[in-house]
Each structure stands twice: as C-alpha cells, then as structure tokens.
Write an enzyme that holds these catalytic residues in place. Structure first.
Site, PDB file in Angstrom:
ATOM      1  N   GLN A 121       3.060   0.776   4.554  1.00  0.00           N
ATOM      2  CA  GLN A 121       2.111   0.242   3.495  1.00  0.00           C
ATOM      3  C   GLN A 121       1.423   0.598   3.300  1.00  0.00           C
ATOM      4  O   GLN A 121       1.051   1.691   3.863  1.00  0.00           O
ATOM      5  CB  GLN A 121       2.098  -0.950   4.827  1.00  0.00           C
ATOM      6  CG  GLN A 121       0.972  -1.494   4.439  1.00  0.00           C
ATOM      7  CD  GLN A 121       1.584  -2.751   2.966  1.00  0.00           C
ATOM      8  OE1 GLN A 121       2.497  -3.654   3.359  1.00  0.00           O
ATOM      9  NE2 GLN A 121       1.095  -3.221   1.817  1.00  0.00           N
ATOM     10  N   LYS A 169       6.016  -9.859   4.731  1.00  0.00           N
ATOM     11  CA  LYS A 169       7.424  -8.907   5.107  1.00  0.00           C
ATOM     12  C   LYS A 169       7.688  -9.508   6.468  1.00  0.00           C
ATOM     13  O   LYS A 169       9.041  -9.414   6.424  1.00  0.00           O
ATOM     14  CB  LYS A 169       6.862  -7.579   4.390  1.00  0.00           C
ATOM     15  CG  LYS A 169       6.382  -6.718   3.872  1.00  0.00           C
ATOM     16  CD  LYS A 169       6.021  -5.673   2.955  1.00  0.00           C
ATOM     17  CE  LYS A 169       5.562  -5.991   2.229  1.00  0.00           C
ATOM     18  NZ  LYS A 169       5.008  -4.450   1.205  1.00  0.00           N
ATOM     19  N   ASP A 176      11.091   0.790  -1.113  1.00  0.00           N
ATOM     20  CA  ASP A 176      10.340   0.184  -1.505  1.00  0.00           C
ATOM     21  C   ASP A 176      10.546   0.849  -2.904  1.00  0.00           C
ATOM     22  O   ASP A 176       9.548   0.400  -3.736  1.00  0.00           O
ATOM     23  CB  ASP A 176       8.920   0.740  -1.247  1.00  0.00           C
ATOM     24  CG  ASP A 176       8.212  -0.254  -0.540  1.00  0.00           C
ATOM     25  OD1 ASP A 176       7.769  -1.448  -0.683  1.00  0.00           O
ATOM     26  OD2 ASP A 176       6.955   0.086  -0.014  1.00  0.00           O
TER      27      ASP A 176
END
Ligand code: NAP
Length: 281
Positions: A96, A52, A119
């Site tokens: 995460q 990422k 997200d």
C-alpha cells in the site's frame, strides 16, 4: 442531464463473476491468496487496505495481512517482499502506497516479482503495456476501460482527453485508451490552454487531485466524463476533481464520487489476483 455511470453496480457485477470463477478454481484445487503490506498507519491507507481485504473475502481470495510499524526499515521491507516472492502459496503482492518517507517506493515496487505484481506498477508491467504485450495493468485505468465498455460507451475513433499524467493513472490510462483505438491527448499542469483541449473531448478522464476543479466550462456538450479524483470539499466531504453539479448538466454521461471509479479499482485488483493465480498455475 447526464446519465449516471454506476461504478458501484458494475464493480459488484465483476466481483460476482469473479466469485463464481474463484469457487470453480477451488473445486479444481486452486486457491488464491493476496499478500497486503501496510507500513505505518496512515488513516486513508488503513481504509483502502480494509476495503481490499473485504473484497478479497467476498470473492473468495485469501488475504494475508502484513501490518508493519512506521519505523520498519527499507531493508526489512525488501526482505519481506523477497520472502513473499518466493512463497508458492502467495499469488499476488500489494504494497500500500504511500510508504513512509525513509523508504524508496521505486525500489520496493521493483523488488516485487512481475508475476505477482497485481497493482501493475512494476516497470516490466508498465513496459509490457506500452508495447502491447501481456502483463498486469494498473487497476484504476483498467477499471475505467471496463466501466466504459460495460456502459456501452465506444472508445474506437473517439477524441479522448486525460487530465493528469501520473504513473498510476494518467499514463497507463493513455496507453489503454490508445489500445482501444481512441485518439488520445494527455494534459498536465503545464498545458497552455486546458479548457480549449478538454472541450474537444468525447471522453474526458480527470485525475488531478484538486477538488471540483473541472466544471461545465471544461466540458463539451454530451461528453463522457470520468472523475478519478478522491478529494475533500470545503466541508470535508468526499468529492472528485469534477464539479459534479455543474458538469452533469452538460455531460452525456458521468461518474459520481463516491461510487464511480473507486469501487472499480478494487474490482480490477481482484481480477488481477485471479489472473496471477491462473498464470502461476
Ligand atoms: P498525482 O500523482 O498527484 O498527479 C496529478 C496530475 O495532475 C499531475 O500529472 C499534474 O500535472 C496534474 N495537475 C495538477 N494540477 C493541474 C492543473 N491545474 N491543470 C492540469 N493538470 C494538473 O495524482 P494521481 O495519483 O494521478 O491522483 C489523482 C487523483 O485521483 C487524486 O485525487 C487521487 O486521490 C485520485 N485517485 C483515485 C483512485 C481511485 O481508485 N478512485 C486511484 C488513484 C488516484 P504535473 O505532472 O504537471 O504535475
């Protein structure tokens, strides 16, 4: 023999388009930054976070890394999320997953401001998707829609079957395919006759987490097969939920693992970061 749907190539196209967009925004004085929080050092998470950050650097998005020790408390993490919510210069916040067992993931997801929820996991984002309003969409299913569209595969009126009903893949996938006018069926571990259902699919999306479970027997001749799985085979090699060698003989088009859905997830995260900055400005 199936046509290969090349997620690596398509994700590169998207990142190149975004790179141009980000450069133009910079000229107008708008810079974009993503806060990436990792708690502990789960090796898979470290790889995902690294990918990422690399994508951010390529596109021109600043990534702010918060690498916290495993013993970080829930309160400490929630405090950090709150601080990032309030920071004007931070456009997107990504925590995460999975988090260590002593931290309630739902609580942390809900603490992220929906305006920075790149997200797309916040209940407000999920709710917006389910009633057709604007909001961030979970990156993996959003990437699959993009993969289909950019491969010239029509969804409208097609029989779409999803295997798996997780909050981050299966459920949002169903809503997105529905939004594109597909006729959608969602299967899971209690589905009585899985093969009978998957064999009806014109578009079959598989997100189970079981290496090579779906072989040619589950697939209708000529179907489009999208493999979300990221598993390890008996030799420890990365593979999907679909038995690629067997499935490619029957499918009309198929995504490989690696090089299919995975890179699209990251490209859509970059897209959500750009969207978040545009919305906030
Ligand atoms: P998950 O939360 O573990 O959900 C798995 C789903 O599969 C559940 O709904 C489960 O049903 C269903 N399932 C399990 N065994 C089944 C069976 N024998 N028959 C039918 N359904 C079955 O998994 P996930 O987070 O959605 O991830 C799925 C896979 O995608 C994993 O390999 C993961 O690593 C991968 N993934 C890849 C990306 C990417 O970017 N490429 C992103 C996310 C996930 P129940 O609900 O009944 O238990």
């Amino acid at each position: 023999m199936a046509t290969l749907i090349d997620g690596k190539k398509i994700s590169q196209e998207i990142k190149d388009e975004l790179k141009e967009k980000v450069a133009k925004l910079k000229e107008d004085g708008i810079s974009i930054s993503l806060a990436v929080i990792q708690v502990g050092n789960n090796p898979a998470s470290t790889v995902y976070v690294g990918n990422k950050k690399k994508a951010c650097a390529y596109v021109g998005i600043e990534s702010l890394a918060y690498e916290l020790p495993e013993e970080t408390t829930e309160e400490e993490l929630l405090q950090l999320v709150q601080e990032l919510n309030e920071k004007k210069e931070v456009n997107g916040i990504l925590v995460q997953l999975p988090l260590p067992g002593h931290i309630d993931e739902d609580k942390v997801i809900q603490a992220i401001s929906p305006a920075k929820d790149v997200d797309g996991f916040h209940p407000q984002s999920v709710g917006a998707l389910s009633i057709g309003q604007k909001g961030f969409v979970s990156c993996t299913p959003a990437g699959i829609i993009e993969l289909l569209k950019r491969s010239g595969i029509a969804i409208d009126g097609k029989e779409c079957v999803i295997v798996g009903r997780s909050n981050i893949v299966g459920k949002p996938m169903a809503l997105l395919l529905l939004r594109e006018n597909g006729t959608v069926t969602v299967c899971h571990s209690h589905t009585a006759d899985l093969k009978e259902v998957t064999r009806r699919a014109d578009i079959l999306v598989v997100a189970i987490g079981k290496a090579k479970m779906i072989d040619a027997d589950y697939i209708k001749e000529g179907a489009v097969v999208i493999d979300v799985g990221m598993d390890r085979d008996e030799n420890g090699k990365l593979c999907g939920d679909v038995d690629f060698e067997s499935a490619k003989e029957k499918a009309g088009a198929i995504t490989p693992v690696p090089g299919g859905v995975g890179p699209m997830t990251i490209a859509m995260l970059m897209n959500n970061c750009v969207e978040s900055a545009l919305m906030q400005k």
